[in-house]
Design an enzyme around this catalytic site. Structure first.
Site, PDB file in Angstrom:
ATOM      1  N   ILE A  48       0.933  -1.150   0.103  1.00  0.00           N
ATOM      2  CA  ILE A  48      -0.096  -0.003   0.017  1.00  0.00           C
ATOM      3  C   ILE A  48       0.908   1.161  -0.038  1.00  0.00           C
ATOM      4  O   ILE A  48       1.862   1.547   0.725  1.00  0.00           O
ATOM      5  CB  ILE A  48      -0.880  -0.073   1.431  1.00  0.00           C
ATOM      6  CG1 ILE A  48      -1.668  -1.274   1.343  1.00  0.00           C
ATOM      7  CG2 ILE A  48      -1.907   1.171   1.046  1.00  0.00           C
ATOM      8  CD1 ILE A  48      -2.582  -1.673   0.315  1.00  0.00           C
ATOM      9  N   HIS A  50       0.467   4.517   1.203  1.00  0.00           N
ATOM     10  CA  HIS A  50      -0.222   5.116   2.431  1.00  0.00           C
ATOM     11  C   HIS A  50      -0.600   6.769   1.966  1.00  0.00           C
ATOM     12  O   HIS A  50       0.665   7.179   1.479  1.00  0.00           O
ATOM     13  CB  HIS A  50       0.398   4.718   3.686  1.00  0.00           C
ATOM     14  CG  HIS A  50       0.066   3.630   4.207  1.00  0.00           C
ATOM     15  ND1 HIS A  50      -1.121   2.755   4.447  1.00  0.00           N
ATOM     16  CD2 HIS A  50       0.966   2.437   4.355  1.00  0.00           C
ATOM     17  CE1 HIS A  50      -0.747   1.598   4.785  1.00  0.00           C
ATOM     18  NE2 HIS A  50       0.250   1.386   4.770  1.00  0.00           N
ATOM     19  N   GLU A 332       9.756   0.456   9.651  1.00  0.00           N
ATOM     20  CA  GLU A 332       8.568  -0.246   9.747  1.00  0.00           C
ATOM     21  C   GLU A 332       7.562   0.495   8.599  1.00  0.00           C
ATOM     22  O   GLU A 332       7.786   1.411   8.079  1.00  0.00           O
ATOM     23  CB  GLU A 332       7.969  -0.522  10.928  1.00  0.00           C
ATOM     24  CG  GLU A 332       7.704   0.606  11.762  1.00  0.00           C
ATOM     25  CD  GLU A 332       6.741   0.365  13.044  1.00  0.00           C
ATOM     26  OE1 GLU A 332       5.855  -0.623  13.081  1.00  0.00           O
ATOM     27  OE2 GLU A 332       7.102   0.922  14.208  1.00  0.00           O
ATOM     28  N   SER A 333       6.179  -0.012   8.566  1.00  0.00           N
ATOM     29  CA  SER A 333       5.318   0.739   7.744  1.00  0.00           C
ATOM     30  C   SER A 333       5.301   2.136   8.275  1.00  0.00           C
ATOM     31  O   SER A 333       5.204   2.291   9.537  1.00  0.00           O
ATOM     32  CB  SER A 333       3.856  -0.019   7.750  1.00  0.00           C
ATOM     33  OG  SER A 333       2.967   0.458   7.223  1.00  0.00           O
ATOM     34  N   CYS A 397      -0.804 -19.549 -15.927  1.00  0.00           N
ATOM     35  CA  CYS A 397      -1.677 -18.892 -14.944  1.00  0.00           C
ATOM     36  C   CYS A 397      -1.576 -17.301 -15.105  1.00  0.00           C
ATOM     37  O   CYS A 397      -2.676 -16.604 -15.229  1.00  0.00           O
ATOM     38  CB  CYS A 397      -1.307 -18.927 -13.495  1.00  0.00           C
ATOM     39  SG  CYS A 397      -1.554 -20.924 -13.096  1.00  0.00           S
ATOM     40  N   CYS A 432      -1.398 -21.682  -9.961  1.00  0.00           N
ATOM     41  CA  CYS A 432      -0.802 -23.063  -9.624  1.00  0.00           C
ATOM     42  C   CYS A 432       0.585 -22.954  -8.729  1.00  0.00           C
ATOM     43  O   CYS A 432       1.334 -24.024  -8.535  1.00  0.00           O
ATOM     44  CB  CYS A 432      -0.639 -23.907 -10.896  1.00  0.00           C
ATOM     45  SG  CYS A 432       0.739 -23.709 -11.881  1.00  0.00           S
ATOM     46  N   CYS A 437       5.114 -24.447 -14.396  1.00  0.00           N
ATOM     47  CA  CYS A 437       6.071 -23.657 -15.150  1.00  0.00           C
ATOM     48  C   CYS A 437       7.301 -23.866 -14.436  1.00  0.00           C
ATOM     49  O   CYS A 437       8.575 -23.697 -15.027  1.00  0.00           O
ATOM     50  CB  CYS A 437       5.749 -22.221 -15.253  1.00  0.00           C
ATOM     51  SG  CYS A 437       5.852 -21.224 -13.675  1.00  0.00           S
TER      52      CYS A 437
HETATM   53  C1  LIG Z   1       3.441  -7.114   7.354  1.00  0.00           C
HETATM   54  C2  LIG Z   1       3.873  -5.943   6.769  1.00  0.00           C
HETATM   55  C3  LIG Z   1       3.001  -5.024   5.986  1.00  0.00           C
HETATM   56  C4  LIG Z   1       3.437  -3.879   5.624  1.00  0.00           C
HETATM   57  N1  LIG Z   1       2.768  -2.905   4.690  1.00  0.00           N
HETATM   58  C5  LIG Z   1       3.293  -1.824   3.984  1.00  0.00           C
HETATM   59  C6  LIG Z   1       2.494  -1.153   3.207  1.00  0.00           C
HETATM   60  O1  LIG Z   1       1.442  -1.534   2.947  1.00  0.00           O
HETATM   61  N2  LIG Z   1       2.997  -0.043   2.910  1.00  0.00           N
HETATM   62  C7  LIG Z   1       4.002   0.484   3.248  1.00  0.00           C
HETATM   63  O2  LIG Z   1       4.483   1.575   2.912  1.00  0.00           O
HETATM   64  N3  LIG Z   1       5.030  -0.216   4.187  1.00  0.00           N
HETATM   65  C8  LIG Z   1       4.501  -1.690   4.741  1.00  0.00           C
HETATM   66  N4  LIG Z   1       5.350  -2.275   5.446  1.00  0.00           N
HETATM   67  C9  LIG Z   1       6.708  -1.728   5.620  1.00  0.00           C
HETATM   68  C10 LIG Z   1       7.596  -2.253   4.639  1.00  0.00           C
HETATM   69  O3  LIG Z   1       7.585  -3.352   3.868  1.00  0.00           O
HETATM   70  C11 LIG Z   1       8.973  -1.964   5.137  1.00  0.00           C
HETATM   71  O4  LIG Z   1       9.101  -0.520   5.621  1.00  0.00           O
HETATM   72  C12 LIG Z   1      10.182  -2.025   3.894  1.00  0.00           C
HETATM   73  O5  LIG Z   1      10.044  -3.068   2.963  1.00  0.00           O
HETATM   74  C13 LIG Z   1      11.614  -2.022   4.674  1.00  0.00           C
HETATM   75  O6  LIG Z   1      12.344  -2.130   3.742  1.00  0.00           O
HETATM   76  P1  LIG Z   1      14.079  -2.100   4.133  1.00  0.00           P
HETATM   77  O7  LIG Z   1      14.767  -2.032   2.831  1.00  0.00           O
HETATM   78  O8  LIG Z   1      14.131  -1.183   5.264  1.00  0.00           O
HETATM   79  O9  LIG Z   1      14.375  -3.731   4.923  1.00  0.00           O
HETATM   80  P2  LIG Z   1      14.144  -5.081   4.058  1.00  0.00           P
HETATM   81  O10 LIG Z   1      13.346  -4.941   3.054  1.00  0.00           O
HETATM   82  O11 LIG Z   1      13.998  -6.011   5.089  1.00  0.00           O
HETATM   83  O12 LIG Z   1      15.665  -4.813   3.473  1.00  0.00           O
HETATM   84  C14 LIG Z   1      16.928  -5.233   4.410  1.00  0.00           C
HETATM   85  C15 LIG Z   1      17.980  -5.922   3.591  1.00  0.00           C
HETATM   86  O13 LIG Z   1      19.141  -5.965   4.226  1.00  0.00           O
HETATM   87  C16 LIG Z   1      19.591  -7.232   4.005  1.00  0.00           C
HETATM   88  N5  LIG Z   1      20.692  -7.521   5.134  1.00  0.00           N
HETATM   89  C17 LIG Z   1      20.462  -7.744   6.477  1.00  0.00           C
HETATM   90  N6  LIG Z   1      21.419  -7.783   7.245  1.00  0.00           N
HETATM   91  C18 LIG Z   1      22.181  -7.904   6.503  1.00  0.00           C
HETATM   92  C19 LIG Z   1      23.748  -7.721   6.733  1.00  0.00           C
HETATM   93  N7  LIG Z   1      24.299  -7.715   7.830  1.00  0.00           N
HETATM   94  N8  LIG Z   1      24.662  -7.763   5.488  1.00  0.00           N
HETATM   95  C20 LIG Z   1      23.982  -7.472   4.202  1.00  0.00           C
HETATM   96  N9  LIG Z   1      22.615  -7.468   4.076  1.00  0.00           N
HETATM   97  C21 LIG Z   1      21.925  -7.521   5.088  1.00  0.00           C
HETATM   98  C22 LIG Z   1      18.348  -8.126   4.182  1.00  0.00           C
HETATM   99  O14 LIG Z   1      18.805  -9.406   3.476  1.00  0.00           O
HETATM  100  C23 LIG Z   1      17.445  -7.475   3.226  1.00  0.00           C
HETATM  101  O15 LIG Z   1      17.411  -7.850   1.754  1.00  0.00           O
HETATM  102  C24 LIG Z   1       4.869  -3.372   5.769  1.00  0.00           C
HETATM  103  C25 LIG Z   1       5.786  -4.728   6.396  1.00  0.00           C
HETATM  104  C26 LIG Z   1       5.196  -5.661   7.128  1.00  0.00           C
HETATM  105  C27 LIG Z   1       6.174  -6.616   7.712  1.00  0.00           C
END
Ligand SMILES: Cc1cc2nc3c(=O)[nH]c(=O)nc-3n(C[C@H](O)[C@H](O)[C@H](O)COP(=O)(O)OP(=O)(O)OC[C@H]3O[C@@H](n4cnc5c(N)ncnc54)[C@H](O)[C@@H]3O)c2cc1C
Length: 478
Positions: A48, A50, A332-333, A397, A432, A437
């Site tokens: 989403i 937001h 987080e979100s 699909c 599926c 595939c």
């Molecule tokens: C249930 C749920 C619903 C959500 N819904 C929404 C939504 O609708 N809209 C919205 O805006 N946000 C939403 N969010 C929040 C959003 O998904 C996250 O805020 C966002 O994806 C975070 O991205 P990131 O890159 O910070 O973390 P991540 O995507 O977790 O990326 C971190 C990366 O770091 C890598 N990593 C970790 N440690 C190391 C290391 N030591 N060395 C090298 N690599 C490492 C990991 O492998 C990973 O690839 C939701 C989250 C959840 C869980």
């Protein structure tokens, strides 16, 4: 080679920062512990965009959510990923909740969310006829949208790579040494600035270099995903009134015409706990029934779970915690929505330190993946004329051709696993779930990599499909 900036984590935050910094002449590297981009929370969320009425005014969450939302349409056009501004409704089913709707409306106004309205029952049922008739009123946010989370993460990464950013996979950043003018990671990668965008692990990574700890607790969210036949169940994103642990259970269309129902919100101490559970899924069913009574659960094609990186400050933590070390933690979100704005903010922090030049030949556009479903007959035929592989359907699909799968393997950030293919061109995403595939996708991935089927992975080194050949075993027996 010495880098100016090393980014830890190739999720949507890390890749948004990388793409923004790629507009400068800095030497940039992204270090990712998994085999591909979009392997953490960015691959398992609600998708989403937001509107921005939920976060408390004055917080980074509020500011970056609204800015990220503003940036999304242009970014999706430049980088060719799917984004639809479908609007959202926060539904209230009891007069006692009206006050909370009004509070959200006021908060949204304070956060400068445009065009918010409070809708009454008749309007809601007119627009969303499947909603429970007991609905009383709702907050309507027309600027809310839906995005393909994988598409967005991959597009940011590819465009960063197209502009010179280096991606290193299968390398966990775990040893950090202070050097005279920067950092050395894992004894081999030197950089003046390190950006920690490690998702749920951002606390661990930060704590390795600072005495002031960042506490991150994963909070799991489980979902049901429904097949295309459930399309039309809802056109807006339908939220319930938010509770202490977030925005509650939603029912939302996806950009690929599925329906998403979830998530739960359960703290866990296990940073890898992305399984779904019977109690979690049962809870979703019972809560979602308040929004729409007859959700067609016979159309469920999969369930999945993601982990929110919940910090101890109730806000995103984006700061230069130690000189030359920038944390992008507790995202987080609404982290997915905010990612473009996080990229902008962090790039500005880096610019102030390193004063880079603008890259004169920065390429802002990226060529998206072909989706044959969206082509006219003439366009598709033209494509087949150029490359016959676009005439061979691999995934029935989702109607994905061999040409699309090959393309996914040959990009600037190529898919190297079958999950990587799935997230790029959707082969295996449908009803599926790859039952049909997968063998063909494996063959193509093998052909595009080193030719060996035994090395083809689902996601990561420990997930090879083939452990040996039957006939070889039989030869041994005979
Ligand atoms: C249930 C749920 C619903 C959500 N819904 C929404 C939504 O609708 N809209 C919205 O805006 N946000 C939403 N969010 C929040 C959003 O998904 C996250 O805020 C966002 O994806 C975070 O991205 P990131 O890159 O910070 O973390 P991540 O995507 O977790 O990326 C971190 C990366 O770091 C890598 N990593 C970790 N440690 C190391 C290391 N030591 N060395 C090298 N690599 C490492 C990991 O492998 C990973 O690839 C939701 C989250 C959840 C869980």
């Amino acid at each position: 080679m010495k880098y100016d900036v090393i980014i830890i984590g190739a999720g949507v935050s890390g890749c948004a920062v990388a793409r923004e910094l790629a507009k400068t002449d800095l030497r940039i590297m992204v270090l990712e512990k998994e085999e591909d981009v979009c392997e953490g929370t960015s691959k398992a969320n609600s998708g989403i965009v937001h509107a921005g009425y939920d976060a408390m005014p004055g917080t980074l969450k509020a500011k970056l959510n609204v800015r990220g939302n503003e940036m999304m349409a242009r970014l999706s056009e430049e980088l060719a990923f799917d984004f639809i501004r479908n609007g959202s409704l926060v539904l209230c089913f009891d007069e006692r909740g009206r006050k909370q709707i009004e509070e959200l409306y006021e908060r949204g106004k304070a956060n400068k969310v445009p065009d918010l309205e409070i809708w009454e029952r008749e309007r809601i049922l007119e627009e969303e006829p499947n909603v429970n008739e007991e609905v009383v009123c709702a907050l309507h946010a027309p600027t809310a949208g839906i995005v393909c989370p994988f598409g967005m993460n991959i597009a940011l990464a590819e465009n960063a790579a197209d502009n010179g950013v280096r991606f290193v996979f299968n390398e966990r950043a775990e040893h950090f040494e202070r050097t005279q003018n920067g950092w050395k990671i894992n004894g081999k990668y030197d950089s003046e600035i390190v950006i920690n965008a490690a998702g749920v692990y951002a606390g661990h990574v930060h704590d390795a270099v600072s005495k002031e700890k960042i506490e991150i607790r994963p909070r799991k969210g489980e979902y049901f995903l429904l097949d295309h036949e459930a399309k039309g169940l809802a056109s807006h994103t339908l939220f319930q009134l938010p509770g202490p642990y977030g925005k509650g259970v939603l029912i939302a269309p996806t950009v690929h015409e599925n329906i998403l129902v979830g998530p739960t919100a359960d703290f866990t101490d296990n940073f890898e706990e992305t399984n779904t559970t019977m109690p979690g899924l049962e809870r979703i069913r019972s809560l979602a029934a308040n929004t729409i009574r007859n959700i067609p659960y016979h159309s469920v094609i999969t369930s999945f779970a993601g982990l929110r990186a919940v910090g101890n400050t109730k806000d995103f933590i984006i700061q230069e915690s130690v000189p030359g070390w920038i944390d992008v933690a507790a995202i987080e979100s609404p982290g997915l929505t905010s990612a473009p704005a996080i990229g902008e903010m962090v790039a500005e922090m880096v610019r102030k330190r390193l004063h880079p030049e603008k890259k004169a030949d920065f390429v802002s556009k990226r060529k998206g993946f072909v989706n044959v479903k969206k082509l006219s007959k003439e366009e598709w035929n033209e494509l087949i004329e150029k490359d016959k592989a676009y005439g061979k359907i691999v995934c029935r699909c989702e109607m994905v051709t061999e040409g699309q799968v090959r393309d996914a393997c040959n990009r600037s950030v190529p898919a190297s696993s079958t999950d990587g293919i799935k997230r790029r061109v959707r082969a295996g995403m449908g009803r599926c779930q790859g039952g049909f595939c997968l063998p063909r996708v494996m063959e193509i991935v093998a052909e595009c990599t080193d030719g060996s089927m035994e090395k083809v992975q689902k996601a990561g080194a420990e997930s090879v499909y083939i452990t040996g050949k039957n006939k070889e075993d039989l030869d041994g027996v005979r």
